[in-house]
Design an enzyme around this catalytic site. Structure first.
Site: not given
Lengths: 177, 177
Positions: B101-102
């Site tokens: 994800c991030h």
């Protein structure tokens, strides 16, 4: 790919649904979410998942095993007659059933806990005992086809044992053929 | 038991922390949570986990691999110099690193993405590309020691690949001995 059925209502314990869900996918199973009606189901921690099928639509013999996540979901699921019929099918056929936290409440309502070695969330432990189960305070209890655990921090033990049972069942099916 | 380090700050994506956490436990690893300070860390969905160790206390060679969960946590972790030193240690030694994800934002700040095949959350995809990564829109990308994934719905693929790499590393270590 073999299907595994989850019985779910709103306010499920999110990790107790999603850990088994992704874990079964990781091992090549197809997890399927059943609920009283189609649409989004929201967990206690605000995750969402779509119901794939309603309890009344379920053809139990399309599935090799059953998962009952906890949270406040089981108090709703246990009120649904079709859900109880599904649970009885899996238990009476000795198919793998995994119930965590409040999940065993559904087994109590289906009249299936008497004489079974089990665990559950401590807040409903006395209900399990009153219904005739042999309660144990351990992270995961395996009694033949039935795997139970207490809470999210037991998830690793819970799924390890459940996957063992699924594997055994597969081996037995192969031997029968 | 081999230790695996997680770099975490508040507002982590809860499933992206807890799925790898329990999954590694299930496979016999010891997941350890590092943060800028000790105490409870709260996820976007309000789960909590305790930091076992601070970034500055971490002895990187006590750990065989690194996990970088997503959510808003990486935007905080990437500001910590000790966290970036840790990431550089694992990447420069070719130890397994999993970022979802991030999570790759931390790798950007450590200057480690140039020329690497990777994926990430679509909202920061252009940052990854601008920093020189070879971005791919697939559920999981494996580039030697580095495993990346996009979002929670990739967790099953993400952990399957990460565990494969951990297993390979173990085999190689045995061969070297």
């Amino acid at each position: 790919m073999q299907n595994i059925l989850f019985l779910v209502a709103d306010e499920y314990e999110d990790l107790e649904l999603f850990y088994p869900y992704y874990r079964l996918k990781e091992s090549g199973y197809n997890p399927v979410i059943a609920a009283s009606k189609k649409g989004a189901l929201t967990g206690k921690h605000n995750y969402q998942i779509q119901a794939d099928v309603t309890f009344s639509e379920v053809r139990a013999d399309d599935y090799v095993a059953l998962v009952l996540p906890g949270g406040k979901s089981p108090e709703r699921v246990r009120l649904d007659k079709d859900a109880l019929t599904i649970v009885k099918y899996f238990m009476s056929n000795g198919h793998p059933v995994a119930a965590i936290c409040h999940g065993p409440q559904i087994l109590i309502s289906a009249g299936l806990v008497k004489g079974r070695r089990m665990t559950c969330w401590k807040g409903v432990r006395d209900d399990l005992i009153a219904a005739g189960a042999m309660y144990e305070d351990s992270s995961c209890v395996v009694d033949r086809n039935l795997v139970t655990a207490r809470q999210p921090s037991d998830l690793h033990a819970f799924m390890k044992e459940f996957l063992n049972i699924l594997k055994l069942q597969k081996t037995e099916q192969v031997q029968v053929v």
